[in-house]
Design a protein around this motif. Sequence first.
Motif, PDB file in Angstrom:
ATOM      1  N   SER A  10       0.852  -1.197   0.000  1.00 25.46           N
ATOM      2  CA  SER A  10       0.000   0.000   0.000  1.00 25.46           C
ATOM      3  C   SER A  10       0.882   1.239   0.000  1.00 25.46           C
ATOM      4  O   SER A  10       1.948   1.264   0.601  1.00 25.46           O
ATOM      5  CB  SER A  10      -0.941   0.008   1.205  1.00 25.46           C
ATOM      6  N   GLU A  11       0.411   2.261  -0.702  1.00 22.28           N
ATOM      7  CA  GLU A  11       1.138   3.523  -0.802  1.00 22.28           C
ATOM      8  C   GLU A  11       0.548   4.538   0.158  1.00 22.28           C
ATOM      9  O   GLU A  11      -0.662   4.566   0.384  1.00 22.28           O
ATOM     10  CB  GLU A  11       1.028   4.109  -2.219  1.00 22.28           C
ATOM     11  N   GLU A  12       1.402   5.384   0.673  1.00 27.20           N
ATOM     12  CA  GLU A  12       0.967   6.496   1.501  1.00 27.20           C
ATOM     13  C   GLU A  12       0.247   7.503   0.603  1.00 27.20           C
ATOM     14  O   GLU A  12       0.753   7.881  -0.454  1.00 27.20           O
ATOM     15  CB  GLU A  12       2.208   7.125   2.136  1.00 27.20           C
ATOM     16  N   GLU A  13      -0.938   7.908   0.995  1.00 26.26           N
ATOM     17  CA  GLU A  13      -1.665   8.915   0.219  1.00 26.26           C
ATOM     18  C   GLU A  13      -1.130  10.298   0.580  1.00 26.26           C
ATOM     19  O   GLU A  13      -1.042  10.646   1.755  1.00 26.26           O
ATOM     20  CB  GLU A  13      -3.167   8.842   0.506  1.00 26.26           C
ATOM     21  N   MET A  14      -0.759  11.054  -0.443  1.00 24.33           N
ATOM     22  CA  MET A  14      -0.216  12.391  -0.223  1.00 24.33           C
ATOM     23  C   MET A  14      -1.012  13.377  -1.074  1.00 24.33           C
ATOM     24  O   MET A  14      -1.389  13.052  -2.201  1.00 24.33           O
ATOM     25  CB  MET A  14       1.257  12.439  -0.646  1.00 24.33           C
ATOM     26  N   PRO A  15      -1.243  14.581  -0.567  1.00 27.51           N
ATOM     27  CA  PRO A  15      -1.923  15.575  -1.390  1.00 27.51           C
ATOM     28  C   PRO A  15      -1.007  16.028  -2.530  1.00 27.51           C
ATOM     29  O   PRO A  15       0.216  15.918  -2.450  1.00 27.51           O
ATOM     30  CB  PRO A  15      -2.198  16.729  -0.418  1.00 27.51           C
ATOM     31  N   LEU A  16      -1.612  16.516  -3.603  1.00 28.97           N
ATOM     32  CA  LEU A  16      -0.825  17.001  -4.729  1.00 28.97           C
ATOM     33  C   LEU A  16      -0.008  18.223  -4.297  1.00 28.97           C
ATOM     34  O   LEU A  16      -0.501  19.067  -3.548  1.00 28.97           O
ATOM     35  CB  LEU A  16      -1.736  17.362  -5.892  1.00 28.97           C
ATOM     36  N   PRO A  17       1.226  18.345  -4.766  1.00 27.84           N
ATOM     37  CA  PRO A  17       2.112  19.419  -4.304  1.00 27.84           C
ATOM     38  C   PRO A  17       1.912  20.752  -5.029  1.00 27.84           C
ATOM     39  O   PRO A  17       2.793  21.600  -4.996  1.00 27.84           O
ATOM     40  CB  PRO A  17       3.505  18.851  -4.592  1.00 27.84           C
ATOM     41  N   PHE A  18       0.760  20.938  -5.676  1.00 30.58           N
ATOM     42  CA  PHE A  18       0.512  22.166  -6.425  1.00 30.58           C
ATOM     43  C   PHE A  18      -0.610  22.958  -5.757  1.00 30.58           C
ATOM     44  O   PHE A  18      -1.736  22.467  -5.656  1.00 30.58           O
ATOM     45  CB  PHE A  18       0.117  21.842  -7.873  1.00 30.58           C
ATOM     46  N   LEU A  81       1.961  23.567 -23.853  1.00 32.77           N
ATOM     47  CA  LEU A  81       1.628  23.279 -22.461  1.00 32.77           C
ATOM     48  C   LEU A  81       2.745  23.741 -21.527  1.00 32.77           C
ATOM     49  O   LEU A  81       3.917  23.474 -21.765  1.00 32.77           O
ATOM     50  CB  LEU A  81       1.408  21.778 -22.259  1.00 32.77           C
ATOM     51  N   HIS A  82       2.357  24.436 -20.466  1.00 31.01           N
ATOM     52  CA  HIS A  82       3.283  24.814 -19.410  1.00 31.01           C
ATOM     53  C   HIS A  82       3.414  23.611 -18.477  1.00 31.01           C
ATOM     54  O   HIS A  82       2.463  22.855 -18.299  1.00 31.01           O
ATOM     55  CB  HIS A  82       2.764  26.024 -18.635  1.00 31.01           C
ATOM     56  N   GLN A  83       4.587  23.462 -17.853  1.00 32.91           N
ATOM     57  CA  GLN A  83       4.840  22.284 -17.022  1.00 32.91           C
ATOM     58  C   GLN A  83       5.508  22.684 -15.717  1.00 32.91           C
ATOM     59  O   GLN A  83       6.391  23.531 -15.697  1.00 32.91           O
ATOM     60  CB  GLN A  83       5.745  21.310 -17.783  1.00 32.91           C
ATOM     61  N   VAL A  84       5.063  22.043 -14.627  1.00 29.28           N
ATOM     62  CA  VAL A  84       5.736  22.161 -13.332  1.00 29.28           C
ATOM     63  C   VAL A  84       5.947  20.741 -12.814  1.00 29.28           C
ATOM     64  O   VAL A  84       5.009  19.952 -12.758  1.00 29.28           O
ATOM     65  CB  VAL A  84       4.926  22.985 -12.314  1.00 29.28           C
ATOM     66  N   THR A  85       7.198  20.436 -12.477  1.00 30.82           N
ATOM     67  CA  THR A  85       7.560  19.096 -12.006  1.00 30.82           C
ATOM     68  C   THR A  85       7.990  19.164 -10.546  1.00 30.82           C
ATOM     69  O   THR A  85       8.799  20.010 -10.178  1.00 30.82           O
ATOM     70  CB  THR A  85       8.721  18.530 -12.856  1.00 30.82           C
ATOM     71  N   LYS A  86       7.443  18.264  -9.752  1.00 30.29           N
ATOM     72  CA  LYS A  86       7.822  18.151  -8.338  1.00 30.29           C
ATOM     73  C   LYS A  86       8.266  16.718  -8.078  1.00 30.29           C
ATOM     74  O   LYS A  86       7.563  15.766  -8.405  1.00 30.29           O
ATOM     75  CB  LYS A  86       6.643  18.476  -7.414  1.00 30.29           C
ATOM     76  N   ILE A 119       7.062  11.278  -8.444  1.00 25.46           N
ATOM     77  CA  ILE A 119       7.060  12.479  -9.279  1.00 25.46           C
ATOM     78  C   ILE A 119       5.624  12.895  -9.549  1.00 25.46           C
ATOM     79  O   ILE A 119       4.739  12.053  -9.725  1.00 25.46           O
ATOM     80  CB  ILE A 119       7.842  12.229 -10.595  1.00 25.46           C
ATOM     81  N   CYS A 120       5.382  14.183  -9.529  1.00 25.31           N
ATOM     82  CA  CYS A 120       4.091  14.771  -9.897  1.00 25.31           C
ATOM     83  C   CYS A 120       4.378  15.855 -10.934  1.00 25.31           C
ATOM     84  O   CYS A 120       5.221  16.729 -10.695  1.00 25.31           O
ATOM     85  CB  CYS A 120       3.390  15.402  -8.701  1.00 25.31           C
ATOM     86  N   ILE A 121       3.678  15.795 -12.055  1.00 26.98           N
ATOM     87  CA  ILE A 121       3.897  16.758 -13.129  1.00 26.98           C
ATOM     88  C   ILE A 121       2.559  17.381 -13.503  1.00 26.98           C
ATOM     89  O   ILE A 121       1.615  16.677 -13.868  1.00 26.98           O
ATOM     90  CB  ILE A 121       4.544  16.095 -14.362  1.00 26.98           C
ATOM     91  N   LEU A 122       2.502  18.699 -13.400  1.00 24.41           N
ATOM     92  CA  LEU A 122       1.319  19.462 -13.771  1.00 24.41           C
ATOM     93  C   LEU A 122       1.519  20.007 -15.178  1.00 24.41           C
ATOM     94  O   LEU A 122       2.534  20.651 -15.461  1.00 24.41           O
ATOM     95  CB  LEU A 122       1.109  20.615 -12.788  1.00 24.41           C
ATOM     96  N   LEU A 123       0.556  19.729 -16.058  1.00 25.58           N
ATOM     97  CA  LEU A 123       0.549  20.314 -17.396  1.00 25.58           C
ATOM     98  C   LEU A 123      -0.639  21.256 -17.473  1.00 25.58           C
ATOM     99  O   LEU A 123      -1.739  20.916 -17.043  1.00 25.58           O
ATOM    100  CB  LEU A 123       0.410  19.223 -18.465  1.00 25.58           C
ATOM    101  N   SER A 124      -0.406  22.447 -18.033  1.00 22.70           N
ATOM    102  CA  SER A 124      -1.451  23.460 -18.068  1.00 22.70           C
ATOM    103  C   SER A 124      -1.455  24.212 -19.389  1.00 22.70           C
ATOM    104  O   SER A 124      -0.401  24.565 -19.911  1.00 22.70           O
ATOM    105  CB  SER A 124      -1.245  24.455 -16.919  1.00 22.70           C
ATOM    106  N   SER A 133       9.921  26.556  -8.590  1.00 21.43           N
ATOM    107  CA  SER A 133      10.908  25.531  -8.941  1.00 21.43           C
ATOM    108  C   SER A 133      10.227  24.415  -9.726  1.00 21.43           C
ATOM    109  O   SER A 133       9.098  24.039  -9.441  1.00 21.43           O
ATOM    110  CB  SER A 133      11.567  24.969  -7.686  1.00 21.43           C
ATOM    111  N   GLY A 134      10.934  23.914 -10.726  1.00 16.72           N
ATOM    112  CA  GLY A 134      10.414  22.841 -11.567  1.00 16.72           C
ATOM    113  C   GLY A 134       9.605  23.310 -12.758  1.00 16.72           C
ATOM    114  O   GLY A 134       9.029  22.493 -13.466  1.00 16.72           O
ATOM    115  N   TYR A 135       9.569  24.624 -13.007  1.00 14.41           N
ATOM    116  CA  TYR A 135       8.780  25.153 -14.125  1.00 14.41           C
ATOM    117  C   TYR A 135       9.518  24.959 -15.452  1.00 14.41           C
ATOM    118  O   TYR A 135      10.728  25.153 -15.533  1.00 14.41           O
ATOM    119  CB  TYR A 135       8.494  26.644 -13.929  1.00 14.41           C
ATOM    120  N   GLN A 136       8.779  24.571 -16.494  1.00 13.06           N
ATOM    121  CA  GLN A 136       9.301  24.500 -17.856  1.00 13.06           C
ATOM    122  C   GLN A 136       8.317  25.189 -18.779  1.00 13.06           C
ATOM    123  O   GLN A 136       7.136  24.839 -18.795  1.00 13.06           O
ATOM    124  CB  GLN A 136       9.472  23.043 -18.317  1.00 13.06           C
TER     125      GLN A 136
END
Length: 191
Positions: A10-18, A81-86, A119-124, A133-136
């Motif tokens: 089982s994985e620990e549930e974590m909120p999204l970092p955005f 698409l704009h990207q933020v990687t955490k 890894i969490c990656i937001l595409l917008s 940090s992590g913006y592309q």
Amino acid sequence: MENFRRVRTSEEEMPLPFPDLPPDVVEMKVKEGSKIRNLMNFAMAQMELKGRRQIVFSGCGRAVTKTITCVEIMKRKLGGLHQVTKVRYKTVLEVWESQDPPLDGPAQNLTVHKNVPSICILLSRDPLDPNQSGYQPPEPRHEAGEDTLGSSSKGLKRPLPPPCEELLPKKLQVQESDSPRGTGTTAGQQD
């Protein structure tokens, strides 16, 4: 560990970092056994047919590379698409059970806590804060008729670097002929 078998993970549930994500944002949870085709069909439908402005891809452990692959495919297909990687760590809980239980009691269990990369990656479609940090930024778009150094519209977008002779096998290097028969270049000669 050879006398134990894994019975549960089982994985620990974590909120999204955005921060400031809309409540209905789609999160694509990529697993090790996920099929990229299935993930991409669903994600593309969300962005193109349902008109979503943002989507998040997340994966941990062995699924990290598959998560990045999905993001790169989506960026190429949609463009702009704009990207933020955490990157962070997630705790995974594994329960192992003894294969040789004692005769006088219940099976022994062993619980293992692992910290695995995540890894969490937001595409917008909408611009994001370029100072976080992590913006592309989005890759520049090429016009439909524009030819980038002889590549087709489905082929390479960036030119390949010229080959380095020291990296080529000796048989493939082009060398000057020293023979009296001619002064042309020949391939495949060895000294």
